[in-house]
Write a protein that holds these residues in place. Structure first.
Motif, PDB file in Angstrom:
ATOM      1  N   ARG C 210      18.043 -12.987 -11.165  1.00 58.28           N
ATOM      2  CA  ARG C 210      18.257 -11.926 -10.195  1.00 58.28           C
ATOM      3  C   ARG C 210      19.382 -11.006 -10.675  1.00 58.28           C
ATOM      4  NH1 ARG C 210      21.369 -13.149  -6.935  1.00 58.28           N
ATOM      5  NH2 ARG C 210      20.990 -15.368  -7.232  1.00 58.28           N
ATOM      6  N   GLN C 211      19.092  -9.712 -10.762  1.00 55.50           N
ATOM      7  CA  GLN C 211      20.134  -8.760 -11.135  1.00 55.50           C
ATOM      8  C   GLN C 211      21.201  -8.746 -10.040  1.00 55.50           C
ATOM      9  OE1 GLN C 211      18.539  -5.629 -13.438  1.00 55.50           O
ATOM     10  NE2 GLN C 211      19.899  -4.114 -12.507  1.00 55.50           N
ATOM     11  N   PRO C 212      22.473  -8.907 -10.397  1.00 53.07           N
ATOM     12  CA  PRO C 212      23.518  -8.988  -9.372  1.00 53.07           C
ATOM     13  C   PRO C 212      23.628  -7.697  -8.564  1.00 53.07           C
ATOM     14  CG  PRO C 212      24.354  -9.730 -11.501  1.00 53.07           C
ATOM     15  CD  PRO C 212      23.018  -9.098 -11.749  1.00 53.07           C
ATOM     16  N   GLU C 213      24.086  -7.846  -7.333  1.00 53.99           N
ATOM     17  CA  GLU C 213      24.235  -6.659  -6.504  1.00 53.99           C
ATOM     18  C   GLU C 213      25.589  -5.978  -6.699  1.00 53.99           C
ATOM     19  OE1 GLU C 213      23.291  -7.971  -2.531  1.00 53.99           O
ATOM     20  OE2 GLU C 213      21.336  -8.629  -3.307  1.00 53.99           O
ATOM     21  N   GLN C 214      26.543  -6.727  -7.200  1.00 52.24           N
ATOM     22  CA  GLN C 214      27.877  -6.144  -7.395  1.00 52.24           C
ATOM     23  C   GLN C 214      27.828  -4.962  -8.366  1.00 52.24           C
ATOM     24  OE1 GLN C 214      28.874  -9.877 -10.284  1.00 52.24           O
ATOM     25  NE2 GLN C 214      30.460  -8.311 -10.249  1.00 52.24           N
ATOM     26  N   ARG C 215      28.865  -4.156  -8.332  1.00 57.66           N
ATOM     27  CA  ARG C 215      28.946  -3.001  -9.238  1.00 57.66           C
ATOM     28  C   ARG C 215      28.959  -3.478 -10.676  1.00 57.66           C
ATOM     29  NH1 ARG C 215      34.247   0.013  -7.521  1.00 57.66           N
ATOM     30  NH2 ARG C 215      33.941   0.735  -9.651  1.00 57.66           N
ATOM     31  N   PHE C 216      28.216  -2.788 -11.529  1.00 52.10           N
ATOM     32  CA  PHE C 216      28.202  -3.197 -12.934  1.00 52.10           C
ATOM     33  C   PHE C 216      29.352  -2.553 -13.708  1.00 52.10           C
ATOM     34  CE2 PHE C 216      25.709  -0.195 -15.927  1.00 52.10           C
ATOM     35  CZ  PHE C 216      26.111   0.937 -15.246  1.00 52.10           C
ATOM     36  N   ASP C 217      30.056  -1.625 -13.029  1.00 50.05           N
ATOM     37  CA  ASP C 217      31.141  -0.932 -13.721  1.00 50.05           C
ATOM     38  C   ASP C 217      32.508  -1.240 -13.095  1.00 50.05           C
ATOM     39  OD1 ASP C 217      30.757   0.285 -11.328  1.00 50.05           O
ATOM     40  OD2 ASP C 217      30.741   2.334 -12.107  1.00 50.05           O
ATOM     41  N   ALA C 218      32.641  -2.461 -12.567  1.00 47.64           N
ATOM     42  CA  ALA C 218      33.909  -2.812 -11.913  1.00 47.64           C
ATOM     43  C   ALA C 218      35.066  -2.855 -12.912  1.00 47.64           C
ATOM     44  CB  ALA C 218      33.782  -4.171 -11.217  1.00 47.64           C
TER      45      ALA C 218
END
Lengths: 316, 250, 250, 316
Positions: C210-218
């Motif tokens: 599952r692709q995470p929901e969090q920001r990928f650019d944190a």
């Protein structure tokens, strides 16, 4: 306000100290637990960013000073947990809330320490801001908290001077050292300003906390005081505060300065800071890996007590 | 004199490297009291390092400082016991390693307070106060954890087995030890052995731990500069700033 | 020209630091074939480092060599992504980190083969051959382990969640990226994003992850020299010999 | 000797290669498995002492060379396990025996690599001694083993040259580098001599192994050859072999040299070497921590096979 509450408030107003067994409003107790717990957590999480440089301290003297400082921080944590325990919450409960994320620690510790100059910046700015917050709390209404603060403040101001001394060495050192010093200031300036919390306009609990003398000054007051004291120190170091709008305001008798990026603040609080996962992860891991150790001591204590009891019986 | 210098490096390097290892725990201890105690122990040991290496630098008379000795020698020039450079492992290993060293350190410093060198006697007296406390604390914990839960017992026993083969080096005498003993600077290490054995024997017994059957002197050479593979990593980390910014002032 | 130098350091530092991390596995892989593949990947990346940093040194024209750049810069001067300096964790983290980087690296190198700089194009063409294989291998393993046992699935998902917030930095453009893109040296990074997303999306889907929901650019800043706390330790180890023996020839 | 055994021995004597499916005495099979397994284990354990310096290699070029070398060693392990598998023993079984201590690996890898010069000494002396052992084994009677040896020897001699090149750089470098080079030679000289095993007088299996062409030379022959080749190389480097009795014996046409300390050898074999625990511990840990990985790949392969089977059925 109930008569009890009124009497309580009058005692606070008169500057009396509230002691553990005395009656207090439930909100007072809860707010104190939250505030002291958060402060205690900050002390122990705060060991990590500085602990990061102990093994790499550049001289034996600096290593010793840093070790002493980190030890002090753990000690402060201990005072504060003990003070909080007088309100009927155990240290383990508080720890559990830290680990589950239910309680916070100061978000400044979610920033990394990247060079040795950061040991200076943390001492100078972070401890500086902490002192600004803590000095008035020596007069807080809750006795155990006030007494813990008195002990803590004495050590913290020592730490701040040591941090400033590191910054001085770096700022007056080689070009690389100076660059590190400036970079450290650049990185820690705004996070330090954030340590006082959002503007009081946006702060819900402030008024009640101030009435209870749990909080002694507004966030904005303290932030202004911090800026006013720190800017000349930075100048003395020959470093530039990373705020182009910074300017002495003759009329106000204060520096005007830029607000930190509050979006970043709330992101960090939410867990998206540079080191949230590392910091909380390190604490959780220490706790989990230490379970056998704590259990071992408990088991021994029980056995020893049983043995004493048995030998008392035998002796009768 | 070279022997005296070398011997002082052994004293200082033991403190430095053990202090380094213990300091790695900072902020990661199993309970807050341990965080404090570990930082405090490391701090004491770094303090001793300053004194021993400071005197070593003086004795050498080559213009080097204690910091130069600590931060600018490579592994082959380090003179610490292999025991103190072993990785921390879990708290059981850390504690057991410290206890076995403390018990030796205590006897050694006690004897050194009567050193023919007043400087050595003075340092030893200062250090002894702290090391008495280290030994008290570490032996107490060894007893409590050895006689704690099944798991804590098993971990302490495993730790003991792991580090046991490194303890003999503390008592292994070479020409340098002989030279300083002859000069009355330090005691003969072999004279300390029975005292150490008694302390260790008593504590282990109370801790319900079994003294390993393997040789206690399987691993040595650290005092002569032949270390384990671990020391190089310790030094790479510890010496980074001094190496990367030569001549800078901190 | 400074932008070109900086950009070349980014290329070289990514290879160097990821190569370093992967090389930490040497001899500790879960199966012999992995030992070989990991060493091989690290070797390829160190080879790329030699080419990129070699060119960077030339472009700088200050008499520094690729080795000087690799071994004598401190962390603030390193320009690698934070992603590649993250600790290895278990093989799941190592693999997932590599896959997410490979998928980007592949697109970037493909575009670079058409660089306006013939030197860049030439290096990219050489590296692309190897990186195509890296991507093939890492995506294959992500699929197999994601869709393997319950445990391997859980580990891969945890690894994905852990490193996801560091992937956005690969596509974050700054003035340096703009300058080299304008000069036709490198593509606009944002143009690569859809391709990366497609590859990653497809592989994760096949891997039942599952692709995470969090920001990928944190997490970003590595490209500008603001790293995680991990990089300092990597460099202390990596640079030890060059720092300890300045001017020696090896 | 049974007729089968006699026929087998005659084939060996004629220099024919024995191939996997062909009849062979049980002792031949067992001895081969032990020898090839031990050799394979040595290759993979041998990754560790050199792997220890990959992250600290002093230049990019040296790092690349070392990585390539360690990769080769893992590759050799793979050839040898595969060759051993032709005798009916699986790689996992062999691994299990390594981890339990039932099978050994070359005791040289229980010595630590303490300085960069050790990367030179290992390549020059350890690979040098290994080649000395392995070159004749290219002519061994068992086909798969012989072919594996041919591939391996090609790469090993390359490694030895690289090791010698490192020693050359160190021996001709700064005084510190030269000191490291000499120290490395001091530490690795006798352990390298031990690599050929105890004197044949004390070796039980030797005669049979030589008849079967599993062993092609005596231990003492190979050791002498190694000394004769290595001593001039050391001289050329300007280094001193740590053996005061070392002397050219005109009459014998060989160097006289001191025997290594065989007590130490047997101590190391028993597990009391400087790094036995680290090496075996590292391999066990890698294996245990890798279980989920191997299981994951197996589970996927089974699922994939089932899916293929299902789609074949559907397609029919």
């Amino acid at each position: 306000m109930s008569p009890e509450e009124r009497a309580f408030q009058e005692r606070v107003d008169r500057g009396e100290k509230i002691e553990p067994k005395e009656w207090m409003p439930e909100g007072y107790r809860k707010t104190l637990i939250r505030q002291m717990g958060q402060h205690a957590h900050s002390e122990i999480v705060g060991q990590l960013p500085e602990g990061n440089w102990i093994t790499r301290a550049p001289t034996l003297e600096r290593k010793a000073i840093l070790l002493a400082k980190v030890q002090d921080e753990a000690g402060h944590g201990l005072y504060l947990y003990s003070a909080a325990e007088t309100l009927g919450v155990s240290r383990d409960e508080l720890m559990e809330k830290l680990h589950s994320g239910a309680m916070k620690y100061s978000s400044i510790f979610n920033y990394p320490t990247l060079t040795w100059a950061d040991m200076g910046a943390v001492g100078w700015l972070v401890d500086g801001a902490a002192i600004m917050n803590q000095v008035p709390l020596q007069r807080t209404s809750y006795g155990p908290y006030s007494r813990a603060m008195i002990r803590i403040c004495k050590e913290e101001s020592f730490h701040q001077r040591q941090g400033y001394a590191i910054m001085m060495k770096m700022a007056q050192g080689t070009p690389e050292q100076k660059e590190m010093a400036q970079d450290a200031l650049n990185r820690f300036w705004y996070p330090s300003l954030m340590m006082f919390g959002p503007s009081d306009k946006d702060s819900v609990h402030s008024a009640q906390s101030m009435a209870w003398k749990i909080k002694m000054n507004t966030n904005d007051e303290l932030r202004q005081k911090f800026v006013d004291e720190t800017v000349p120190q930075a100048k003395y170091l020959g470093l530039t505060v990373p705020d182009e709008t910074l300017k002495w305001n003759e009329e106000r008798g204060h520096y005007d300065f830029a607000e930190p990026d509050w979006d970043e603040f709330f992101e960090v609080i939410k867990g998206n800071g540079p080191c949230n996962e590392e910091r909380l992860g390190a604490r959780r891991e220490a706790w989990d890996k230490g379970a056998w150790f704590r259990d071992g001591l408990t088991a021994y204590a029980e056995k020893a007590a049983a043995r004493r009891a048995a030998s008392n019986v035998a002796a009768e | 004199k070279t022997a005296f210098f070398d011997w002082l490096c052994r004293m200082g390097d033991n403190s430095l490297i053990l202090g380094h290892r213990i300091s790695e725990w900072c902020g990661h201890g199993p309970v807050l009291e341990e965080d404090i105690a570990l930082a405090n122990t490391a701090l004491d040991l770094i303090g001793h390092t300053q004194m021993w290496l400071g005197l070593a630098a003086e004795v050498e008379g080559a213009g080097r400082s204690a910091d130069d000795l600590a931060f600018l020698r490579d592994a082959m020039k380090f003179r610490n016991l292999k025991l103190v450079e072993l990785p921390n492992g879990d708290m059981a290993v850390t504690l057991m390693r410290e206890f076995l060293f403390d018990a030796f350190h205590f006897e050694l410093l006690t004897a050194l307070t009567k050193s023919s060198s007043p400087r050595v006697a003075e340092i030893a007296a200062k250090a002894l106060k702290e090391v008495s406390y280290h030994l008290e604390r570490s032996s107490d914990l060894v007893v409590r954890l050895g006689d704690g839960t099944e798991e804590s017992h098993a971990r302490m026993q495993a730790a003991l087995n792991k580090v046991w083969g490194y303890t003999g080096e503390m008592f292994a005498e070479d020409a340098i030890d002989d030279a300083v003993a002859e000069a009355g600077i330090a005691p003969a290490l072999s004279d300390l052995l029975p005292f150490w054995q008694r302390t260790v024997g008593e504590v282990l017994e109370e801790a319900t731990l079994r003294q390993p059957e393997q040789r206690f002197d399987a691993h040595s050479g650290g005092k002569q500069g032949r270390h384990t593979e671990h020391l190089g990593y310790i030094l790479a980390e510890m010496q980074f700033l001094q190496r990367a910014y030569p001549g800078a002032s901190w």
